[in-house]
Design a protein around this motif. Structure first.
Motif, PDB file in Angstrom:
ATOM      1  N   UNK A  64       3.340 -10.112  -1.542  1.00  0.00           N
ATOM      2  CA  UNK A  64       3.112  -8.593  -2.137  1.00  0.00           C
ATOM      3  C   UNK A  64       2.807  -8.308  -3.228  1.00  0.00           C
ATOM      4  N   UNK A  65       3.263  -9.652  -4.429  1.00  0.00           N
ATOM      5  CA  UNK A  65       2.896  -9.599  -5.608  1.00  0.00           C
ATOM      6  C   UNK A  65       1.310 -10.099  -5.783  1.00  0.00           C
ATOM      7  N   UNK A  66       1.053 -10.926  -4.836  1.00  0.00           N
ATOM      8  CA  UNK A  66      -0.239 -11.372  -5.037  1.00  0.00           C
ATOM      9  C   UNK A  66      -1.230 -10.234  -4.633  1.00  0.00           C
ATOM     10  N   UNK A  67      -0.963  -9.432  -3.766  1.00  0.00           N
ATOM     11  CA  UNK A  67      -1.594  -8.376  -3.207  1.00  0.00           C
ATOM     12  C   UNK A  67      -1.671  -7.135  -4.313  1.00  0.00           C
ATOM     13  N   UNK A  68      -0.648  -7.049  -4.872  1.00  0.00           N
ATOM     14  CA  UNK A  68      -0.358  -5.704  -5.994  1.00  0.00           C
ATOM     15  C   UNK A  68       0.367  -6.473  -6.947  1.00  0.00           C
ATOM     16  N   UNK A  69      -0.117  -6.951  -8.137  1.00  0.00           N
ATOM     17  CA  UNK A  69       0.503  -7.649  -9.203  1.00  0.00           C
ATOM     18  C   UNK A  69       1.632  -6.858  -9.758  1.00  0.00           C
ATOM     19  N   UNK A  70       1.329  -5.461  -9.852  1.00  0.00           N
ATOM     20  CA  UNK A  70       2.125  -4.694 -10.622  1.00  0.00           C
ATOM     21  C   UNK A  70       3.514  -4.227  -9.946  1.00  0.00           C
TER      22      UNK A  70
ATOM     23  N   UNK B 204       0.940  -1.244   0.013  1.00  0.00           N
ATOM     24  CA  UNK B 204      -0.030  -0.082  -0.049  1.00  0.00           C
ATOM     25  C   UNK B 204       0.901   1.121  -0.022  1.00  0.00           C
ATOM     26  N   UNK B 205       1.927   1.008   0.752  1.00  0.00           N
ATOM     27  CA  UNK B 205       2.842   2.238   0.859  1.00  0.00           C
ATOM     28  C   UNK B 205       3.330   2.722  -0.592  1.00  0.00           C
ATOM     29  N   UNK B 206       3.874   1.418  -1.030  1.00  0.00           N
ATOM     30  CA  UNK B 206       4.627   1.407  -2.316  1.00  0.00           C
ATOM     31  C   UNK B 206       3.872   2.169  -3.398  1.00  0.00           C
ATOM     32  N   UNK B 207       2.297   1.671  -3.576  1.00  0.00           N
ATOM     33  CA  UNK B 207       1.437   2.286  -4.388  1.00  0.00           C
ATOM     34  C   UNK B 207       1.078   3.748  -4.158  1.00  0.00           C
ATOM     35  N   UNK B 208       1.034   4.139  -2.804  1.00  0.00           N
ATOM     36  CA  UNK B 208       0.716   5.607  -2.719  1.00  0.00           C
ATOM     37  C   UNK B 208       2.249   6.533  -3.028  1.00  0.00           C
TER      38      UNK B 208
END
Length: 160
Positions: free
Chosen positions: A105-111, A75-79
């Motif tokens: 982490x990849x499962x939660x945010x594949x990008x 979530x922090x990475x995306x933010x």
């Protein structure tokens, strides 16, 4: 722009951490060193102290920014508008844990990709825990951490 997040507790920052941060800064346009608020650990330094020490020891690296975060790393990475997590590996034992973390982490945010960097051999034994243990007994840590961190450790243990 390729932005990477280099997360950790950095309690305290060591030359091993700085090696990974510096090398990451050569690979990515921007590296955000993110200090984790970990409720499961009893840190020696507050988050604010760790951020301050990191700011001081990385001030010569133009494309490094220091921050802190709570919650899930992805979530922090995306933010942060990043899409890469930098993780240093010291030994095979690190890889097993880091592989699990990268997978979830990849499962939660594949990008989000995880970029593993092997620690320089001269730092393969080094950890914040070892530094604190040595410093607690007033032994020299000048070869393990920058001067400002050594002074902060001495001050912390003098207070205890």
């Amino acid at each position: 722009m390729k932005i990477a997040v280099c997360p950790g507790s950095f309690d305290p920052v060591t030359y091993g951490h700085l090696d990974i941060i510096t090398r990451g800064a050569h690979v990515f346009d921007k590296v955000i060193v993110a200090v984790l608020h970990n409720r499961n650990k009893q840190p020696l330094f507050s988050v604010e102290e760790r951020v301050g020490l990191l700011e001081e020891v990385t001030k010569h690296i133009d494309n490094v920014e220091i921050d802190s975060f709570n919650g899930l790393l992805v979530d922090y990475v995306a933010k942060s508008q990043a899409n890469v997590i930098i993780r240093g590996l010291r030994a095979v034992s690190d890889f097993e844990y880091e592989m699990q973390a990268a997978s979830i982490n990849r499962k939660l945010k594949s990008e989000v990709e995880t970029f593993f960097m092997m620690t320089n051999n001269q730092y393969s034994y080094l950890s914040s825990s070892i530094v604190k243990e040595v410093a607690k007994y007033n032994a020299p840590v000048a070869d393990l951490v920058p001067d400002i961190v050594e002074k902060a450790l001495q001050e912390k243990y003098r207070q205890k």
